[in-house]
Enzyme design. Sequence first.
Site, PDB file in Angstrom:
ATOM      1  N   ASP A 160      -7.549   1.916 -16.039  1.00  0.00           N
ATOM      2  CA  ASP A 160      -7.087   1.620 -17.403  1.00  0.00           C
ATOM      3  C   ASP A 160      -5.592   1.903 -17.544  1.00  0.00           C
ATOM      4  O   ASP A 160      -4.835   1.093 -18.087  1.00  0.00           O
ATOM      5  CB  ASP A 160      -7.847   2.481 -18.416  1.00  0.00           C
ATOM      6  CG  ASP A 160      -9.233   1.949 -18.722  1.00  0.00           C
ATOM      7  OD1 ASP A 160      -9.450   0.733 -18.603  1.00  0.00           O
ATOM      8  OD2 ASP A 160     -10.095   2.764 -19.090  1.00  0.00           O
ATOM      9  N   LEU A 161      -5.189   3.071 -17.085  1.00  0.00           N
ATOM     10  CA  LEU A 161      -3.798   3.481 -17.268  1.00  0.00           C
ATOM     11  C   LEU A 161      -2.845   2.575 -16.500  1.00  0.00           C
ATOM     12  O   LEU A 161      -1.784   2.190 -17.009  1.00  0.00           O
ATOM     13  CB  LEU A 161      -3.629   4.937 -16.832  1.00  0.00           C
ATOM     14  CG  LEU A 161      -4.420   5.955 -17.656  1.00  0.00           C
ATOM     15  CD1 LEU A 161      -4.391   7.319 -16.986  1.00  0.00           C
ATOM     16  CD2 LEU A 161      -3.876   6.050 -19.069  1.00  0.00           C
TER      17      LEU A 161
END
Length: 391
Positions: free
Chosen positions: A173-174
């Site tokens: 996600d990051l």
Amino acid sequence: MTGPLADLLVVDLTRALAGPHATMMLGDLGARVIKVETPDGGDDTRGWGPPFVGEPDARQSTYFLSANRNKESIALDLKDDGDRDVLLRLVDRADVLVENFRTGVLERLGLGIASLQERNPRLVVLSITGFGHDGPEGGRAGYDQIAQGEAGLMSLTGSGPDDPQRVGTPIADLLSGMYGAYGVLAALNERHRTGLGTVVRTSLLASVVGVHAFQGTRWTVAGEVGRAQGNHHPSIAPYGLFHCRDGSVQIALGSESLWRRFCAGFELDPDAEGLATNADRVAARERVIEVVEGVFADWDSEPLLARLAEVGVPAGKVRTLDEVYAWDQTRSQGLLVEVDHSTLGTVSLPGPPLRFFAADGHEVTRRDHQAPPVLDEHGGSVRAWLDEDPA
């Protein structure tokens, strides 16, 4: 607003983590970010916990707090004609729109990317999906741990090949948020030349594959499949975590000169048979670990770290997060910021990882960070602004 992006308006249609991280990065740089949330609970992460903080009738998820500083919140039901009109008025003024819906959702809402850019040809759109917007599996839902597994990262992480582990933060996600923000900045620069916005697409899959680094070329060029092997580097030795008398330390001997410096400092023979070159040491990794830990067995960690520093060998400890945030070096880099939250009062948050300096050397990093908003905290003020400043 202050910061290098202070003249930009970002409409944030994202939820969970990948998209919110991208828009938070833009907000950290000064952009005005208006986060559009559903009226019935808002961003999914508002309910992700525990831990929650605050009073029971106004509790906040620390997960949501991690990804939504420097934003305003407005609650809109995009199936409602009036609320959809508010969104379209925002789009007319926006420089950037960010979305992470599954492929086709915006079209079903009558908000397809092509129609949004027809309304506002200068609009840069960032679209983040799980596995890409097209291809044979383009419609799959994207969740971090699934992407970590599908994109090969878990096969490289863990104590050994039979112990696949997820990374301790939602790294897929990051990374997709970081790649997305990077793509937005490139598209904005292109807009200076063309006057037109473009669509930037990335995915959790693409972002993890994008950081395979040497493990990727290890396969694509050399035909070797990397596997998890714990806390030791697959291509450099000694490089990893080593036990000492009262715990452990980490060392990184990334060159032959460092190997020789280490050996001189701890009375080892750098040219011992089978250990003279990095390739030799990688092939004999277990022997190297045994030699190093044999030396370290008589040392406690703190004096050992001091000795390694004296010798000039890169080394460090493994800190817990409370130790990281208490560390003077962390605080000196602006990595902890205080903000005034509307229900929690003053809270500390992890800070942005970038600092800016003028040509004369004085720091011009943004300091006026805004707390993550409660749901619809700015709904009234955003609507009033739209009414007072028609496009």
